[in-house]
Design an enzyme around this catalytic site. Structure first.
Site, PDB file in Angstrom:
ATOM      1  N   SER A  48      -3.130  -7.659   3.102  1.00  0.00           N
ATOM      2  CA  SER A  48      -3.249  -7.335   4.241  1.00  0.00           C
ATOM      3  C   SER A  48      -3.650  -8.872   5.003  1.00  0.00           C
ATOM      4  CB  SER A  48      -4.492  -6.525   4.663  1.00  0.00           C
ATOM      5  OG  SER A  48      -3.936  -5.226   4.140  1.00  0.00           O
ATOM      6  N   LYS A  96     -17.980  -6.066   7.429  1.00  0.00           N
ATOM      7  CA  LYS A  96     -16.992  -6.942   7.738  1.00  0.00           C
ATOM      8  C   LYS A  96     -16.482  -6.552   9.272  1.00  0.00           C
ATOM      9  CE  LYS A  96     -14.552  -7.332   3.396  1.00  0.00           C
ATOM     10  NZ  LYS A  96     -13.362  -6.916   2.878  1.00  0.00           N
ATOM     11  N   ARG A 130      -1.858  -5.716  -8.434  1.00  0.00           N
ATOM     12  CA  ARG A 130      -0.864  -6.654  -8.218  1.00  0.00           C
ATOM     13  C   ARG A 130      -0.409  -7.681  -9.153  1.00  0.00           C
ATOM     14  NH1 ARG A 130      -3.324  -8.204  -2.553  1.00  0.00           N
ATOM     15  NH2 ARG A 130      -5.070  -8.030  -3.733  1.00  0.00           N
ATOM     16  N   HIS A 172       0.797  -1.214  -0.058  1.00  0.00           N
ATOM     17  CA  HIS A 172      -0.078  -0.084   0.030  1.00  0.00           C
ATOM     18  C   HIS A 172       0.852   1.382   0.075  1.00  0.00           C
ATOM     19  CE1 HIS A 172      -3.122  -2.714   2.173  1.00  0.00           C
ATOM     20  NE2 HIS A 172      -3.658  -2.215   1.064  1.00  0.00           N
TER      21      HIS A 172
HETATM   22  O1  PNS Z   1      -8.546  -2.334   0.449  1.00  0.00           O
HETATM   23  P1  PNS Z   1      -9.764  -2.897  -0.433  1.00  0.00           P
HETATM   24  O2  PNS Z   1     -10.622  -3.776   0.506  1.00  0.00           O
HETATM   25  O3  PNS Z   1      -9.382  -3.862  -1.591  1.00  0.00           O
HETATM   26  O4  PNS Z   1     -10.625  -1.793  -0.931  1.00  0.00           O
HETATM   27  C1  PNS Z   1     -11.845  -2.056  -1.543  1.00  0.00           C
HETATM   28  C2  PNS Z   1     -12.564  -0.699  -1.600  1.00  0.00           C
HETATM   29  C3  PNS Z   1     -12.861   0.012  -0.243  1.00  0.00           C
HETATM   30  C4  PNS Z   1     -11.737   0.407  -2.656  1.00  0.00           C
HETATM   31  C5  PNS Z   1     -14.120  -0.992  -2.244  1.00  0.00           C
HETATM   32  O5  PNS Z   1     -14.536  -2.068  -1.494  1.00  0.00           O
HETATM   33  C6  PNS Z   1     -14.971   0.270  -2.109  1.00  0.00           C
HETATM   34  O6  PNS Z   1     -14.761   1.185  -2.874  1.00  0.00           O
HETATM   35  N1  PNS Z   1     -15.857   0.306  -1.079  1.00  0.00           N
HETATM   36  C7  PNS Z   1     -16.804   1.172  -0.964  1.00  0.00           C
HETATM   37  C8  PNS Z   1     -18.246   0.920  -1.296  1.00  0.00           C
HETATM   38  C9  PNS Z   1     -18.450   0.982  -2.694  1.00  0.00           C
HETATM   39  O7  PNS Z   1     -18.505   1.947  -3.358  1.00  0.00           O
HETATM   40  N2  PNS Z   1     -18.831  -0.185  -3.519  1.00  0.00           N
HETATM   41  C10 PNS Z   1     -18.912  -0.151  -4.915  1.00  0.00           C
HETATM   42  C11 PNS Z   1     -17.774  -0.204  -5.612  1.00  0.00           C
HETATM   43  S1  PNS Z   1     -18.139  -0.418  -7.282  1.00  0.00           S
END
Ligand code: PNS
Length: 163
Positions: free
Chosen positions: A128, A42, A91, A18
């Site tokens: 993570s 979660k 990644r 990150h």
């Molecule tokens: O670190 P992560 O868990 O890979 O991040 C994922 C994240 C936070 C970018 C994604 O889950 C997100 O944007 N969540 C917010 C809810 C949302 O907008 N969902 C629709 C995505 S198209």
């Protein structure tokens, strides 16, 4: 033209992968907002405040970073804060499918563009989730996470073992 972007994530906890993406994105924008998600569905290992503290300490060498939190849709956060660019790390091919879907959905919902940073091969195996699993069973995660995260993981799992 935009001088601000948002780098969103769960950051439970922040890893060196990150930090690499954040550093490289920060070099291309005047301001980079790192947005830490409060996932309602979660159960994270670290509470939101702790995840933010760890992000702060991992990025305090960068002058143009702001650490914010959000909940709900990322596009709503973008709209509210007048940000049109999301930065995500890629990644491997395995990330591509879900990242492409999110990028296309975010574009469709609100015209938000996603810029991808190709993760350094040094960090491409890092997540993570894996770091937590290694730490949970006493493995050394110091090569993979900032020092404060390493200390926090040790403390967290030592506390869990003693109950
Ligand atoms: O670190 P992560 O868990 O890979 O991040 C994922 C994240 C936070 C970018 C994604 O889950 C997100 O944007 N969540 C917010 C809810 C949302 O907008 N969902 C629709 C995505 S198209």
């Amino acid at each position: 033209m935009s001088s601000v972007a948002v780098c969103p994530g769960t950051f439970d906890p922040v890893t060196n992968g990150h930090v690499d993406v954040i550093e490289r994105a920060a070099a291309h924008f005047e301001r980079l907002i790192v947005a830490c998600l409060r996932n309602v569905g979660k159960q994270p290992l670290f509470q939101l405040d702790r995840r933010v503290e760890l992000l702060r300490s991992a990025t305090d060498h960068l002058g143009n970073i702001e650490i914010w939190t959000f909940e709900g849709l990322l596009v709503d956060f973008c709209r509210q804060n007048d940000v049109g660019i999301v930065v995500r790390g890629l990644r491997a091919v395995s990330d591509f499918e879900s990242e492409l879907e999110m990028a296309q959905m975010n574009h469709r919902l609100a015209g938000v563009e996603t810029f991808f940073v190709a993760t350094s091969p040094l960090h491409s195996f890092l997540s993570s989730t894996l770091v937590k699993e290694v730490a949970r069973f006493g493995g050394d995660v110091s090569p993979f996470v900032p020092p404060a995260v390493c200390d926090s993981l040790r403390a967290q799992f030592a506390a869990n073992r003693s109950v």
